[in-house]
Motif scaffolding. Sequence first.
Motif, mmCIF file in Angstrom:
data_model
loop_
_atom_site.group_PDB
_atom_site.id
_atom_site.type_symbol
_atom_site.label_atom_id
_atom_site.label_comp_id
_atom_site.label_asym_id
_atom_site.label_seq_id
_atom_site.Cartn_x
_atom_site.Cartn_y
_atom_site.Cartn_z
ATOM 1 N N ALA A 282 29.971 -24.520 -10.831
ATOM 2 C CA ALA A 282 31.089 -25.267 -10.239
ATOM 3 C C ALA A 282 31.950 -24.334 -9.401
ATOM 4 C CB ALA A 282 31.930 -25.905 -11.334
ATOM 5 N N GLY A 283 31.978 -23.064 -9.780
ATOM 6 C CA GLY A 283 32.789 -22.106 -9.026
ATOM 7 C C GLY A 283 33.959 -21.569 -9.829
ATOM 8 N N LYS A 284 33.833 -21.556 -11.144
ATOM 9 C CA LYS A 284 34.938 -21.094 -11.996
ATOM 10 C C LYS A 284 35.183 -19.593 -11.822
ATOM 11 C CE LYS A 284 32.734 -22.608 -15.632
ATOM 12 N NZ LYS A 284 31.613 -23.284 -14.976
ATOM 13 N N THR A 285 34.103 -18.824 -11.956
ATOM 14 C CA THR A 285 34.266 -17.380 -11.855
ATOM 15 C C THR A 285 34.758 -16.998 -10.455
ATOM 16 O OG1 THR A 285 32.469 -17.229 -13.436
ATOM 17 C CG2 THR A 285 33.108 -15.193 -12.341
ATOM 18 N N SER A 286 34.307 -17.739 -9.464
ATOM 19 C CA SER A 286 34.776 -17.468 -8.094
ATOM 20 C C SER A 286 36.277 -17.696 -8.003
ATOM 21 C CB SER A 286 34.051 -18.374 -7.099
ATOM 22 O OG SER A 286 32.662 -18.208 -7.234
ATOM 23 N N ILE A 287 36.763 -18.704 -8.673
ATOM 24 C CA ILE A 287 38.211 -18.965 -8.661
ATOM 25 C C ILE A 287 38.950 -17.820 -9.366
ATOM 26 C CG2 ILE A 287 40.004 -20.471 -9.679
ATOM 27 C CD1 ILE A 287 38.839 -21.687 -7.193
ATOM 28 N N LYS A 295 42.494 -13.205 -2.584
ATOM 29 C CA LYS A 295 41.761 -13.754 -1.421
ATOM 30 C C LYS A 295 40.512 -14.473 -1.935
ATOM 31 C CE LYS A 295 39.099 -9.633 -0.693
ATOM 32 N NZ LYS A 295 38.920 -8.370 -0.258
ATOM 33 N N ARG A 296 39.957 -15.340 -1.076
ATOM 34 C CA ARG A 296 38.820 -16.131 -1.532
ATOM 35 C C ARG A 296 37.600 -15.246 -1.705
ATOM 36 N NH1 ARG A 296 36.954 -19.462 -4.670
ATOM 37 N NH2 ARG A 296 35.833 -21.335 -4.011
ATOM 38 N N VAL A 297 37.096 -15.185 -2.921
ATOM 39 C CA VAL A 297 35.901 -14.379 -3.208
ATOM 40 C C VAL A 297 34.885 -15.289 -3.891
ATOM 41 C CG1 VAL A 297 35.053 -12.323 -4.400
ATOM 42 C CG2 VAL A 297 37.410 -12.400 -3.638
ATOM 43 N N LEU A 298 33.658 -15.185 -3.484
ATOM 44 C CA LEU A 298 32.626 -16.019 -4.108
ATOM 45 C C LEU A 298 31.656 -15.132 -4.888
ATOM 46 C CD1 LEU A 298 31.768 -18.519 -1.226
ATOM 47 C CD2 LEU A 298 33.426 -18.777 -3.053
ATOM 48 N N THR A 299 31.228 -15.630 -6.015
ATOM 49 C CA THR A 299 30.255 -14.853 -6.811
ATOM 50 C C THR A 299 28.884 -14.961 -6.152
ATOM 51 O OG1 THR A 299 29.800 -16.774 -8.143
ATOM 52 C CG2 THR A 299 31.440 -15.234 -8.995
ATOM 53 N N LYS A 300 28.000 -14.086 -6.594
ATOM 54 C CA LYS A 300 26.624 -14.144 -6.075
ATOM 55 C C LYS A 300 25.760 -14.774 -7.149
ATOM 56 C CE LYS A 300 27.005 -10.228 -2.988
ATOM 57 N NZ LYS A 300 28.380 -9.832 -3.361
ATOM 58 N N THR A 401 36.196 -27.314 -5.800
ATOM 59 C CA THR A 401 35.584 -26.260 -4.988
ATOM 60 C C THR A 401 34.545 -26.906 -4.072
ATOM 61 O OG1 THR A 401 33.875 -25.919 -6.610
ATOM 62 C CG2 THR A 401 35.834 -24.527 -6.807
ATOM 63 N N HIS A 402 33.879 -26.076 -3.280
ATOM 64 C CA HIS A 402 32.831 -26.547 -2.365
ATOM 65 C C HIS A 402 33.316 -27.666 -1.453
ATOM 66 C CE1 HIS A 402 30.487 -24.466 -5.469
ATOM 67 N NE2 HIS A 402 29.564 -24.278 -4.546
ATOM 68 N N ALA A 403 34.578 -27.588 -1.021
ATOM 69 C CA ALA A 403 35.075 -28.596 -0.078
ATOM 70 C C ALA A 403 34.289 -28.503 1.221
ATOM 71 C CB ALA A 403 36.555 -28.385 0.184
HETATM 72 N N1 GTP Z 1 30.118 -22.979 -0.369
HETATM 73 C C1 GTP Z 1 30.847 -22.706 -1.426
HETATM 74 N N2 GTP Z 1 30.294 -22.008 -2.436
HETATM 75 C C2 GTP Z 1 31.025 -21.756 -3.530
HETATM 76 C C3 GTP Z 1 32.363 -22.198 -3.650
HETATM 77 N N3 GTP Z 1 32.817 -21.810 -4.863
HETATM 78 C C4 GTP Z 1 31.815 -21.148 -5.474
HETATM 79 N N4 GTP Z 1 30.727 -21.114 -4.662
HETATM 80 C C5 GTP Z 1 29.407 -20.565 -4.987
HETATM 81 O O1 GTP Z 1 28.908 -21.345 -6.070
HETATM 82 C C6 GTP Z 1 28.129 -20.542 -6.933
HETATM 83 C C7 GTP Z 1 28.689 -20.629 -8.356
HETATM 84 O O2 GTP Z 1 29.919 -20.009 -8.483
HETATM 85 P P1 GTP Z 1 30.449 -19.392 -9.845
HETATM 86 O O3 GTP Z 1 31.880 -19.124 -9.600
HETATM 87 O O4 GTP Z 1 29.617 -18.282 -10.320
HETATM 88 O O5 GTP Z 1 30.257 -20.627 -10.814
HETATM 89 P P2 GTP Z 1 30.703 -20.789 -12.323
HETATM 90 O O6 GTP Z 1 31.423 -22.091 -12.395
HETATM 91 O O7 GTP Z 1 31.421 -19.604 -12.780
HETATM 92 O O8 GTP Z 1 29.314 -20.948 -13.070
HETATM 93 P P3 GTP Z 1 28.915 -20.519 -14.574
HETATM 94 O O9 GTP Z 1 29.367 -19.145 -14.763
HETATM 95 O O10 GTP Z 1 27.437 -20.694 -14.630
HETATM 96 O O11 GTP Z 1 29.599 -21.486 -15.475
HETATM 97 C C8 GTP Z 1 28.177 -19.142 -6.367
HETATM 98 O O12 GTP Z 1 27.028 -18.943 -5.598
HETATM 99 C C9 GTP Z 1 29.402 -19.157 -5.482
HETATM 100 O O13 GTP Z 1 29.266 -18.254 -4.430
HETATM 101 C C10 GTP Z 1 32.924 -22.955 -2.567
HETATM 102 O O14 GTP Z 1 34.075 -23.398 -2.590
HETATM 103 N N5 GTP Z 1 32.130 -23.172 -1.491
#
Ligand code: GTP
Length: 1238
Positions: A282-287, A295-300, A401-403
């Motif tokens: 969902a993007g939790k760790t990225s948040i 700043k906006r950081v995305l996980t890999k 996330t992922h807007a």
């Molecule tokens: N395009 C886009 N990608 C995103 C966004 N937020 C997160 N991602 C991507 O989505 C994927 C999952 O992000 P994580 O933050 O690791 O997800 P998580 O919710 O922590 O997942 P778990 O740890 O498995 O529970 C990664 O590849 C991120 O780069 C967003 O707003 N837009």
Amino acid sequence: MGSLQYKTVDEILKDVGKDSITHLRCNGKIPLLNKLCPMVKYLYLANIPEDYQLESLSSLTQLERLYLSKNNFKEGLSEVVGALTSLTELYLNRCQLQDLPESLSSLTHLEVLELSYNNFKEGLPEAVGALTSLTELNLISCQLKDLPASLSSLTQLKKLVLSYNNFKEGLSEAVGALTSLTELNLNSCQLQDLPESLSKLSQLEKLNISMNYELTKIDEKVMALNKLQTLCCVGCTKLISPPYAVCRDGIHTIREYFKSLSQGKEIEVCDAPVAIVGNSLAGKTSIVKSLRQGKRVLTKRSESDVSFIDEVTKGFEVHDLKLQESTANLIDHGGQDVYHIAYQYALKENNIPLFVVSFKQFLAISHKKGSRVAAKETCWDWMSHLYLSCPLLGPPLLVFTHADAVSNQRVKVRKNNFLEEIARLRKNMLAEESGFCGEKRGEFQKVLHLSNTQAPVFHPEEVFIFSDDQEETSNIRNLKLALDRRCQVFKTVIPGAWNEITEFVTDQTDKSVIKLSLIEERFSIKESHTVLRYMHNTGSILWYNQINSLQPYVFHQIHHIIETITLLFHHRAEEKWKERLDTFFPYLYQDRRVNKAKYEEMVEEFQHDGILDSALLYYLLTKESAKFSWEVSVELLKSFKVLHGPVHKRAIEYYLIPFASQSSMDGSWKTDGDLQLRLEIQFGGLPLPIYAFHLAIVKFLDVLKEEPSLPSTMMVRNNGSTIYHGESSTHFVHFFKEQRVTVQVSTSTQLLASSWKRLIETTRHILEYITSTWKACRPSVKVVCPHCLYLRDPHPGTFVDPDWLCPVFSTVAGGPMQCQLQVYVKSFSGFQPTFCSKREAKSKAGGKPTIPSPLVYPCYSLSVDETQKVTEYLSKVISQRRAIPSAHLRPPVASLSIQNVRGKRVQLQSQLTIEGDDSELSDSLDYLNEHEAKSAVIRLSVKPSRKAWAKKLFDSSSVYAMSNPKRGRCLVINNIHFVAPDSSADSGRIERTGSQTDQENVVGLFKNLSFVTNIYEDLPAKEMLRVIREETEIEDHKDYGMFVLVVMTHGNETHLYGTDRQAILRTSVNHLLSPWNFPRMAGKSKLLIFQACSGGGYDLPSGDITHFSRSPDPTPTVALPSTSSSQSTSPSLADALAGDDFFIMNASFPGYVSERHDAHGSFFIRALVEAFYKHSCHRDVKRLFEEQIAKKVRTKSIEVNNRYPRVSRQQPTLMCWPTDGKKLYLFPGYTPPPTERQ
Ligand SMILES: Nc1nc2c(ncn2[C@@H]2O[C@H](COP(=O)(O)OP(=O)(O)OP(=O)(O)O)[C@@H](O)[C@H]2O)c(=O)[nH]1
Ligand SMILES: [Mg+2]
């Protein structure tokens, strides 16, 4: 005046003299006071008449105490009261006063003023401030919002009662000037702070601040008031300084707390745990990363490449986030199923919930399953997890996330769509809840936030939208501000020794676990516990001081705990085990040498049965998670109900873990044993996560292990477990999707009483465990009637939440409810005969009860004699059991089977017989209505056509002419037993169970409708065609009005099957009955009824029709036999067409299956038979079909499908070709007079 009775004032005066009256009580009418008692000192006036002028009081110069309570002075109190300067006590409570006369300030001798329950919403009248002699002032519930500064002049005041006013804005510091105060009551005043000046009340002895829910702090200076002896803080649950837990224990504990603080340096911290939950990816760790880095950081991450080492969150991780005024402890939960089990270590009673929802996931699920399901799966289920465990949590924050996966214009629409669905889900939940919480169920804890319908689920200002835009920073700033606002509530003051203690704890970084005793040796117990609790709440350590077995340990490195648990639940288990095998080295465990072969064997047993050899557990824990000692790891896992054991078998220790086993419980437990005592627990409200059920299995094993008679064997499965103890066995089976659990004891008569005890106790323990862990879950209990179970009744009677079981809901171990349970159970002990709710009570209304009560209600003890009586009764019942038709007696396994002769489906059918267990006995309870449940055979009588218009129709040319008294012939072909698909592999036959019932019903119907019926059972294909052809040759048809053919067999869209699995074309049947081949019926109506599948398709709402098959028949088709009359043509046939006057009813729509119940026959035939019985008197066949049969089958099948999704929905069809639009009426029971057409 004692008991003397006076009629007039003069009589009194004559007797006692006017100067002797010092005390006077008047109720209602008031005599002339100046005349009666000028010297009165104590005057009590109640119910003063409206027209009474208080002016008459002015002459009472000696008056010291005046009671005017409960009179109505809404219009204002007379100024005359001010003239009563001798007054020392004035009681004006409940007088609807809004103000006080200014003259009151002249009462300079007034000591007690009672003003409670008046309405001073404009403020306390200034006059009060002038009453400098006051020692007691009562102002309970006066709508006060503040106190006037003038109050500070009341320096003599000793007692001030201010309860139930609203000092939300703060209580005036003027209170501090009341230096003589010994008692101050501020109960329920909505205080958020206490005035600092309180510490000046050096004479204060009693202080009541209870029920101020928003109060967070009590100043240490207040506690320093050395005369203060009593401090009541009940209900001030938000107190953090000192913590409420400390305050609850009374003034001495609070003083102790401050004393320990004063020895060090006082530290006020503002740390709050923020629980971040949401689906994986969902993007939790990225948040979390974005917040921490500003700043906006995305996980890999990689969704496809599993070998890619990505940033998946395992279990949960805790990170600090420094905010302006506070620090947030972000608890980032892993979204993958396997890590949910770790949440039990992470969830805190008070945290700030933050839900992360990916638009991408929301949209993907919406497209497949609709937006409601999408909202549920992406967010609601998470709310359920969180609020079930911590029902008192406040409102959640929401981050989308992922807007970037949605076009800019659509973001708002999607967001609103999501929020609407969440609101609807909440509404549904509340509706379900209100229906669920019957009056008897007692008070259930409520999910505070979700049940508050006034508040939106998400506050609009706390909803944020993120995309992958790396330039975007304002969102991050806003989210931080929102978090900061929330975190500030979490202020805590912790002991000064904090630094030393934390340093000591963090210094032990080489250890993952520290013994509590080590900390206690160096620091005071109280201080160190306060610090540890604080550290636990903020996530820097884990210290479970509520769990006895874990209390001695402080876990330092949280991720090691997670590693330990997830060792056993790795989601890529297969690969992981393979990897382990590659690196395996033989080892020694307690004198046992484990080699590769043994290792593989242990792994297989574990994966298959959930039985873990302690040698394997040891290997895993020491090899892969060596951070804790083996004993500590096992204790940890056991305390959190992850594993059960050790169980000893042939000198080997085993542990049981249901999560890991792959095979599922089959239904054998249901037929296990002579007697079965069964309870079903249904969990309503928010759905429990699956791991809750797994943990409950372990709890079940733990409870039963505590029994003195040690269980002999245990079996554990992913969806349940069984313990065999001697002659009886206890089963726990869960049906996660249906959110229900079944507990059953299978036993012998001798062990009946002890089995009841075991069942009730086990259920109570499981319920207590679940309701204390998932505090907001709503269980209800259903007891299946043991007597019905003994009779193997597929529809056993049930008691829903019987009174005697309700107390089980008590979550307080040993509490009063628990005692009540035993009282209830006792009241059902003994051996009085009783009724079985289903059988006797209904069938023999008014008759004598005959069933021994222990066979229906629980009993905890039975004498030898009573046991003997039960045994005798049961042996009698055996004969009764034999008398019940075979359909009822079938072991209660398969309640539904599906018609179709193709190999695939046959296999499915046999699976269903096993799987039928899933559908459960009780499934069948709802499957049929009450009337149906009683008897498979429909016992109705035809309603005769009595109406004048119907009778008239008999002779009309607009309807098919009908013969009398017999309407016609009815041929019934019923194929029940079929040759198995592969007779060499299986010598058995494929039964169309339930078809016998259909036959009975259909034959009964047509006999009652005045048809001559002819029945054939189990015909091979050729024979089917032969009997139809022979039927057409019967001479009698020429005298009859119509013909009915009923074929009940396996089939598909184009074919019908003989018992030899040979097929005949449906068109062949039509051909045989065409006007040319069946001339005696030419021009007359022919009703063809086919109860057979019209294909292999399943009519399921998901639209999953992957099994849909129109594949040609795999068996050869039997050719049409030559008909002797096929060439015969008569003049009347010249204009005839093949389908003329045909009415063809099919059980299902072309291409789809039709369903049949094992005992009650098919949906279609039941509906048809009932409809004809009831409505053929006034409806023609076409209308009857449309309004009754089709509608009924449709409704019933949807209803059943909703409960048991594998049962297909069904839609019968009617095709008809009536000549000249004629209608087909059967005129049941109507015999026209001889003159009429015959
Ligand atoms: N395009 C886009 N990608 C995103 C966004 N937020 C997160 N991602 C991507 O989505 C994927 C999952 O992000 P994580 O933050 O690791 O997800 P998580 O919710 O922590 O997942 P778990 O740890 O498995 O529970 C990664 O590849 C991120 O780069 C967003 O707003 N837009
Ligand atoms: Mg993550």
